[in-house]
Design an enzyme around this catalytic site. Structure first.
Site, PDB file in Angstrom:
ATOM      1  N   CYS A   1       0.831  -1.205   0.000  1.00 17.26           N
ATOM      2  CA  CYS A   1       0.000   0.000   0.000  1.00 17.26           C
ATOM      3  C   CYS A   1       0.868   1.259   0.000  1.00 17.26           C
ATOM      4  O   CYS A   1       1.414   1.630   1.045  1.00 17.26           O
ATOM      5  CB  CYS A   1      -0.907  -0.033   1.235  1.00 17.26           C
ATOM      6  SG  CYS A   1      -1.887   1.453   1.446  1.00 17.26           S
TER       7      CYS A   1
ATOM      8  N   CYS B   1       0.012   3.952   2.459  1.00 16.81           N
ATOM      9  CA  CYS B   1       0.292   3.623   3.856  1.00 16.81           C
ATOM     10  C   CYS B   1       1.789   3.682   4.130  1.00 16.81           C
ATOM     11  O   CYS B   1       2.228   4.282   5.094  1.00 16.81           O
ATOM     12  CB  CYS B   1      -0.201   2.212   4.190  1.00 16.81           C
ATOM     13  SG  CYS B   1      -1.866   1.877   3.594  1.00 16.81           S
ATOM     14  N   ASP B   2       2.573   3.040   3.279  1.00 16.47           N
ATOM     15  CA  ASP B   2       3.976   2.782   3.607  1.00 16.47           C
ATOM     16  C   ASP B   2       4.970   3.602   2.793  1.00 16.47           C
ATOM     17  O   ASP B   2       6.166   3.537   3.068  1.00 16.47           O
ATOM     18  CB  ASP B   2       4.278   1.286   3.433  1.00 16.47           C
ATOM     19  CG  ASP B   2       3.459   0.431   4.399  1.00 16.47           C
ATOM     20  OD1 ASP B   2       3.038   0.973   5.432  1.00 16.47           O
ATOM     21  OD2 ASP B   2       3.235  -0.757   4.119  1.00 16.47           O
TER      22      ASP B   2
HETATM   23  P1  FAD Z   1     -11.168  -6.026   5.712  1.00 18.09           P
HETATM   24  O1  FAD Z   1     -10.279  -5.322   6.650  1.00 18.09           O
HETATM   25  O2  FAD Z   1     -10.572  -6.832   4.617  1.00 18.09           O
HETATM   26  O3  FAD Z   1     -12.134  -6.965   6.589  1.00 18.09           O
HETATM   27  C1  FAD Z   1     -12.926  -7.948   5.999  1.00 18.09           C
HETATM   28  C2  FAD Z   1     -13.680  -8.735   7.067  1.00 18.09           C
HETATM   29  O4  FAD Z   1     -14.551  -9.673   6.441  1.00 18.09           O
HETATM   30  C3  FAD Z   1     -12.803  -9.576   7.995  1.00 18.09           C
HETATM   31  O5  FAD Z   1     -13.389  -9.595   9.278  1.00 18.09           O
HETATM   32  C4  FAD Z   1     -12.856 -10.958   7.354  1.00 18.09           C
HETATM   33  O6  FAD Z   1     -12.577 -11.997   8.271  1.00 18.09           O
HETATM   34  C5  FAD Z   1     -14.319 -10.988   6.922  1.00 18.09           C
HETATM   35  N1  FAD Z   1     -14.670 -11.929   5.856  1.00 18.09           N
HETATM   36  C6  FAD Z   1     -14.172 -12.032   4.601  1.00 18.09           C
HETATM   37  N2  FAD Z   1     -14.821 -12.987   3.906  1.00 18.09           N
HETATM   38  C7  FAD Z   1     -15.772 -13.489   4.743  1.00 18.09           C
HETATM   39  C8  FAD Z   1     -16.781 -14.492   4.625  1.00 18.09           C
HETATM   40  N3  FAD Z   1     -16.981 -15.167   3.491  1.00 18.09           N
HETATM   41  N4  FAD Z   1     -17.560 -14.759   5.693  1.00 18.09           N
HETATM   42  C9  FAD Z   1     -17.395 -14.063   6.863  1.00 18.09           C
HETATM   43  N5  FAD Z   1     -16.461 -13.096   7.031  1.00 18.09           N
HETATM   44  C10 FAD Z   1     -15.670 -12.824   5.989  1.00 18.09           C
HETATM   45  N6  FAD Z   1      -5.062   1.218   5.382  1.00 18.09           N
HETATM   46  C11 FAD Z   1      -4.806   2.409   5.975  1.00 18.09           C
HETATM   47  O7  FAD Z   1      -5.673   3.280   6.006  1.00 18.09           O
HETATM   48  N7  FAD Z   1      -3.593   2.635   6.572  1.00 18.09           N
HETATM   49  C12 FAD Z   1      -2.593   1.714   6.619  1.00 18.09           C
HETATM   50  O8  FAD Z   1      -1.502   1.974   7.144  1.00 18.09           O
HETATM   51  C13 FAD Z   1      -2.847   0.439   5.993  1.00 18.09           C
HETATM   52  N8  FAD Z   1      -1.880  -0.513   5.965  1.00 18.09           N
HETATM   53  C14 FAD Z   1      -2.182  -1.730   5.429  1.00 18.09           C
HETATM   54  C15 FAD Z   1      -1.211  -2.737   5.508  1.00 18.09           C
HETATM   55  C16 FAD Z   1      -1.483  -4.004   5.045  1.00 18.09           C
HETATM   56  C17 FAD Z   1      -0.431  -5.080   5.158  1.00 18.09           C
HETATM   57  C18 FAD Z   1      -2.765  -4.285   4.464  1.00 18.09           C
HETATM   58  C19 FAD Z   1      -3.076  -5.670   3.964  1.00 18.09           C
HETATM   59  C20 FAD Z   1      -3.720  -3.281   4.354  1.00 18.09           C
HETATM   60  C21 FAD Z   1      -3.446  -1.998   4.835  1.00 18.09           C
HETATM   61  N9  FAD Z   1      -4.383  -0.964   4.769  1.00 18.09           N
HETATM   62  C22 FAD Z   1      -4.120   0.234   5.382  1.00 18.09           C
HETATM   63  C23 FAD Z   1      -5.694  -1.148   4.097  1.00 18.09           C
HETATM   64  C24 FAD Z   1      -6.808  -1.399   5.125  1.00 18.09           C
HETATM   65  O9  FAD Z   1      -6.397  -2.419   6.012  1.00 18.09           O
HETATM   66  C25 FAD Z   1      -8.099  -1.767   4.415  1.00 18.09           C
HETATM   67  O10 FAD Z   1      -8.482  -0.740   3.519  1.00 18.09           O
HETATM   68  C26 FAD Z   1      -9.258  -1.982   5.407  1.00 18.09           C
HETATM   69  O11 FAD Z   1      -8.925  -2.964   6.365  1.00 18.09           O
HETATM   70  C27 FAD Z   1     -10.545  -2.391   4.680  1.00 18.09           C
HETATM   71  O12 FAD Z   1     -11.537  -2.645   5.618  1.00 18.09           O
HETATM   72  P2  FAD Z   1     -12.784  -3.591   5.320  1.00 18.09           P
HETATM   73  O13 FAD Z   1     -13.556  -3.644   6.589  1.00 18.09           O
HETATM   74  O14 FAD Z   1     -13.451  -3.139   4.084  1.00 18.09           O
HETATM   75  O15 FAD Z   1     -12.184  -5.032   4.963  1.00 18.09           O
END
Ligand code: FAD
Length: 307
Positions: A130, A133-134
């Site tokens: 990202c 982020c980094d």
């Molecule tokens: P997610 O965080 O992906 O959560 C998805 C949820 O759905 C989880 O609970 C998962 O278990 C669940 N799930 C998935 N499929 C199913 C299913 N079939 N049944 C039941 N549950 C399910 N963003 C920033 O703003 N700043 C940062 O510094 C940053 N650093 C990052 C570093 C890394 C290594 C990564 C991978 C991402 C980073 N991001 C950062 C991005 C950020 O983490 C995401 O944009 C954010 O988490 C998205 O949130 P979300 O709730 O949409 O999805």
């Protein structure tokens, strides 16, 4: 049945749960793993109003905040099907079914990985996914971007303003990025683009990345680039496999299409966060989207007579 049933426990799902529960309606959240991608994140420096935090710490406060409210939380549960109706049914892998008068899908996404030696070992130690982020962690250093699509070239342009030098490696013999982005990248003196390059290894010194090895696909020669950081930009895959072939409309990239209230193609199904066609994928954006979807769902419920 619940009034609002949320699938996913990342920032989007957690925000949706809090907003829904604060309306005093029966709310549940079901997720494989509470916290989502944030659980895998080391330092977070762009969660506005918090100078620095770490993924697990942010997840712990998210969980604490959700628990302040009357929300039924089911974790370690995988959703496998969605059936539309006045009550939307979510089938779980363990055979159970949960239903909601409205459902909010927040199952997130995952970065496509290169699957080369060193990638896992140096994840968070130079291997990054990202740039927003980094990127600043590599200020004044040399980095590589893997992938010459729109996200790769955007990342290169973004990073070139922060780091000393960016090398873009593209597998194919042409770039897929829009011409306007390619032109911008070519105009920047500290970006080099190498095509027909297959990355074969992330090299490190045991603690951090020191470079990468790639094969020149035209000459089959193995070559090295010395870099402190490697940004992998070969795709973000939405977690919608379980919805494919179902009633919900997905984009050609497999993302759930939503409108400005988070409504999907089904009037009582809402979606938020990285799983949707929202253009930017970040924690704070996912939280805003989760809140929007919960308010959208509440608005829908008060306008629709109970079945
Ligand atoms: P997610 O965080 O992906 O959560 C998805 C949820 O759905 C989880 O609970 C998962 O278990 C669940 N799930 C998935 N499929 C199913 C299913 N079939 N049944 C039941 N549950 C399910 N963003 C920033 O703003 N700043 C940062 O510094 C940053 N650093 C990052 C570093 C890394 C290594 C990564 C991978 C991402 C980073 N991001 C950062 C991005 C950020 O983490 C995401 O944009 C954010 O988490 C998205 O949130 P979300 O709730 O949409 O999805």
């Amino acid at each position: 049945p619940y009034e609002v049933l949320i699938v996913g426990g990342g920032p989007a799902g957690a925000a949706a749960a809090i907003y829904a529960a604060r309306k005093g309606i029966r709310t549940a959240l079901v997720a494989e793993r509470f916290g989502g991608q944030v659980m895998d994140t080391m330092g977070i420096e762009n969660f506005i109003s918090v100078n620095y935090t770490e993924g697990p710490k942010l997840v712990a406060s998210l969980e604490e905040h959700v628990k302040e409210y009357d929300v039924d939380v089911f974790t370690e549960q995988q959703a496998v099907s969605l059936t539309e109706g006045d009550y939307v049914k979510i089938g779980l892998e363990n055979g159970a079914t949960l239903s909601g008068r409205s459902v909010i899908l927040a199952t997130g996404a995952r970065w496509r990985e290169m699957n080369v030696p060193g990638e896992q070992q140096y994840r968070g130690k130079g291997v990054a996914y990202c740039p927003h982020c980094d990127g600043p962690l590599f200020k004044g250093k040399r980095v590589a971007v893997i992938g010459g699509g729109n996200s790769g070239i955007e990342a290169a342009i973004d990073l070139a303003g922060i780091v000393e030098h960016v090398t873009v490696l593209e597998f194919a013999d042409t770039l897929r990025a829009d011409e306007v982005l390619q032109r911008k990248a070519r105009s920047m003196p500290n970006i080099d683009i190498i095509k027909s390059a297959q990355t074969t290894e992330v090299r490190g010194d045991g603690n951090k990345v020191i470079g990468l090895t790639y094969t020149d696909r035209e000459t089959q020669e193995s070559k090295q680039v010395d870099v402190a950081g490697i940004f992998v930009q070969i795709g973000l895959i939405p977690n919608t496999d379980w919805l494919k072939g179902g009633p919900l409309k997905l984009s050609k990239h497999g993302e759930i299409e939503i409108d400005s209230r988070g409504t999907t193609s089904i009037p009582n199904v809402f979606a938020a966060g990285d799983v949707t066609n929202v253009p930017f994928k970040q924690i704070i954006i996912a939280m805003g989207a989760g809140s929007t979807a919960a308010l959208g769902a509440f608005d829908h419920l008060i306008r629709t007579p109970a079945p």
